[in-house]
Design a protein around this motif. Structure first.
Motif, PDB file in Angstrom:
ATOM      1  N   THR A 214      17.543  18.031   8.839  1.00  0.00           N
ATOM      2  CA  THR A 214      18.778  17.796   9.557  1.00  0.00           C
ATOM      3  C   THR A 214      20.097  18.597   8.847  1.00  0.00           C
ATOM      4  O   THR A 214      20.907  18.350   9.125  1.00  0.00           O
ATOM      5  N   ALA A 215      19.612  19.118   7.808  1.00  0.00           N
ATOM      6  CA  ALA A 215      20.644  20.096   6.937  1.00  0.00           C
ATOM      7  C   ALA A 215      21.046  21.239   7.638  1.00  0.00           C
ATOM      8  O   ALA A 215      22.347  21.507   7.623  1.00  0.00           O
ATOM      9  N   SER A 253      25.954  20.426  11.878  1.00  0.00           N
ATOM     10  CA  SER A 253      24.658  20.259  11.377  1.00  0.00           C
ATOM     11  C   SER A 253      23.665  19.539  12.353  1.00  0.00           C
ATOM     12  O   SER A 253      23.925  18.705  13.257  1.00  0.00           O
ATOM     13  N   ILE A 254      22.325  19.777  12.053  1.00  0.00           N
ATOM     14  CA  ILE A 254      21.552  19.099  13.029  1.00  0.00           C
ATOM     15  C   ILE A 254      21.460  17.386  12.932  1.00  0.00           C
ATOM     16  O   ILE A 254      21.562  16.784  13.826  1.00  0.00           O
ATOM     17  N   GLY A 255      21.637  16.883  11.949  1.00  0.00           N
ATOM     18  CA  GLY A 255      21.895  15.579  11.654  1.00  0.00           C
ATOM     19  C   GLY A 255      23.047  15.161  12.630  1.00  0.00           C
ATOM     20  O   GLY A 255      23.098  13.927  13.135  1.00  0.00           O
ATOM     21  N   ASP A 256      24.137  15.674  12.333  1.00  0.00           N
ATOM     22  CA  ASP A 256      25.616  15.358  13.047  1.00  0.00           C
ATOM     23  C   ASP A 256      25.354  15.628  14.768  1.00  0.00           C
ATOM     24  O   ASP A 256      25.611  14.823  15.414  1.00  0.00           O
ATOM     25  N   LEU A 257      24.466  16.528  15.012  1.00  0.00           N
ATOM     26  CA  LEU A 257      24.132  16.856  16.287  1.00  0.00           C
ATOM     27  C   LEU A 257      23.492  15.863  17.191  1.00  0.00           C
ATOM     28  O   LEU A 257      23.408  15.301  18.191  1.00  0.00           O
ATOM     29  N   VAL A 272      12.519   9.953  11.965  1.00  0.00           N
ATOM     30  CA  VAL A 272      11.326  10.278  11.255  1.00  0.00           C
ATOM     31  C   VAL A 272      11.260  11.911  11.160  1.00  0.00           C
ATOM     32  O   VAL A 272      11.225  12.486  11.976  1.00  0.00           O
ATOM     33  N   THR A 273      11.260  12.059   9.661  1.00  0.00           N
ATOM     34  CA  THR A 273      10.772  13.426   9.492  1.00  0.00           C
ATOM     35  C   THR A 273       9.379  13.937   9.656  1.00  0.00           C
ATOM     36  O   THR A 273       8.643  13.236   8.884  1.00  0.00           O
TER      37      THR A 273
END
Length: 332
Positions: A214-215, A253-257, A272-273
């Protein structure tokens, strides 16, 4: 401005059955171009995403089965063309770890075949690069002077193809312009990419959302804006000999997306990674953010679709075509 430029022009699009290629073909037909579309040959005569085009649009397209790795087929394809948009490529980064030789054959040799054919027949070429050629940003926003780094076999082959295109302009005077799109998204994109991957899982009602890291930070550009960039670059004499970034100028960021997709869709799932979706540390490109001022100055490019609107439009498409996806599988 490209308005009126393509009317009556004979235009070839390689990679026409793909995500961006199919949208470009549709836009060219609506601009009045006479389009010849190269699709990879299959025994079932499948035309990929071209079959998603309205019937009245597809009826005006000459669909040619073939392969850019076949030099003779490419020469025949390009004969009589005014402009060639070269999009055909192998693009999946994870699969480039598995089959690097095939990436060289398609992305490098295929590009050489297109350039040779255009040189023989006197066509202008718009060569498609990728923001992945920059590697992890040394500074942001990234302009076209940023160093190129091959952090994956995919990006290395695209750098090779870009340099071939540059060499054919400098060595032979071929009219070549290189467009370097940042991360394009929208309807018809495969589940290989992060946005449709997340959306198909949500639309299928998955309780656990399987994603990679997610970074990383990305510049996400809606497909109609990327296509507008292609049309502008292909119609401008000022673009010849240039490499032009096309992006949104907004980083996320992918997490915020993922959180933004939750907001847009009104759906939630536990993150889940999935280790299979995580790139090797040294191969992951951490930050991509476009500086598109050169494209704005030379050809008048400007993004129009806000990320929130583009995500809503993309999710509506994924919901309508959910049976085309396999939400429980990881597509590399």
């Amino acid at each position: 401005m490209s308005e009126g430029f393509y009317r009556g022009k004979r235009v070839v699009v390689t990679g026409a059955s793909g995500f961006i290629g199919s949208h470009l073909v549709e836009a060219l037909v609506r601009e009045g171009a006479r389009v010849r579309a190269l699709v990879r040959y299959t025994s079932g005569s499948r035309r990929g995403h071209l079959d998603r085009l309205p019937e009245d649009v597809l009826a005006q397209v000459e669909v040619v089965p073939g392969n850019v790795e076949d030099a003779g087929a490419v020469r025949s394809l390009v004969r009589g063309a005014d402009v060639v948009f070269h999009l055909a490529a192998l693009i999946g980064i994870p699969y480039s770890y598995v089959a690097p030789q095939q990436y060289v054959a398609t992305n490098v040799q295929g590009t050489l075949n297109v350039l040779e054919a255009a040189r023989e027949h006197g066509a202008r070429v718009v060569h498609t690069s990728t923001s992945e050629t920059y590697g992890t940003a040394r500074y942001t926003p990234i302009d076209e002077a940023h160093p190129l780094t091959g952090q994956s076999p995919y990006s290395a082959t695209k750098i090779g193809a870009d340099k071939l295109a540059e060499s054919y302009h400098l060595s032979f005077g071929l009219e070549v312009a290189t467009i370097r799109p940042f991360n394009t998204y929208g309807p018809r994109q495969s589940s290989r990419a992060i946005i449709p991957s997340v959306m198909q899982q949500l639309a299928a009602g998955s309780a656990a959302l399987r994603i990679g890291s997610t970074a990383p930070v990305r510049d996400l550009n809606f497909v109609t804006d990327t296509v507008a960039g292609f049309l502008l670059v292909g119609s401008s004499a000022r673009a010849v000999g240039q490499t032009l970034n096309v992006g949104s100028g907004r980083a996320i960021s992918i997490g915020d997306l993922v959180r933004l997709i939750f907001e847009v869709t009104g759906k939630r799932a536990e993150l889940v990674t999935d280790d299979a979706r995580v790139r090797p540390d040294a191969s992951e490109v951490m930050v991509l953010l476009a500086d598109f001022r050169r494209a704005a100055e030379l050809v008048g490019y400007a993004p129009r679709v806000p990320l929130e609107e583009g995500l809503a439009r993309t999710y509506a498409y994924v919901e309508r075509h959910l049976t085309d996806y396999r939400p429980r599988e990881y597509a590399i």
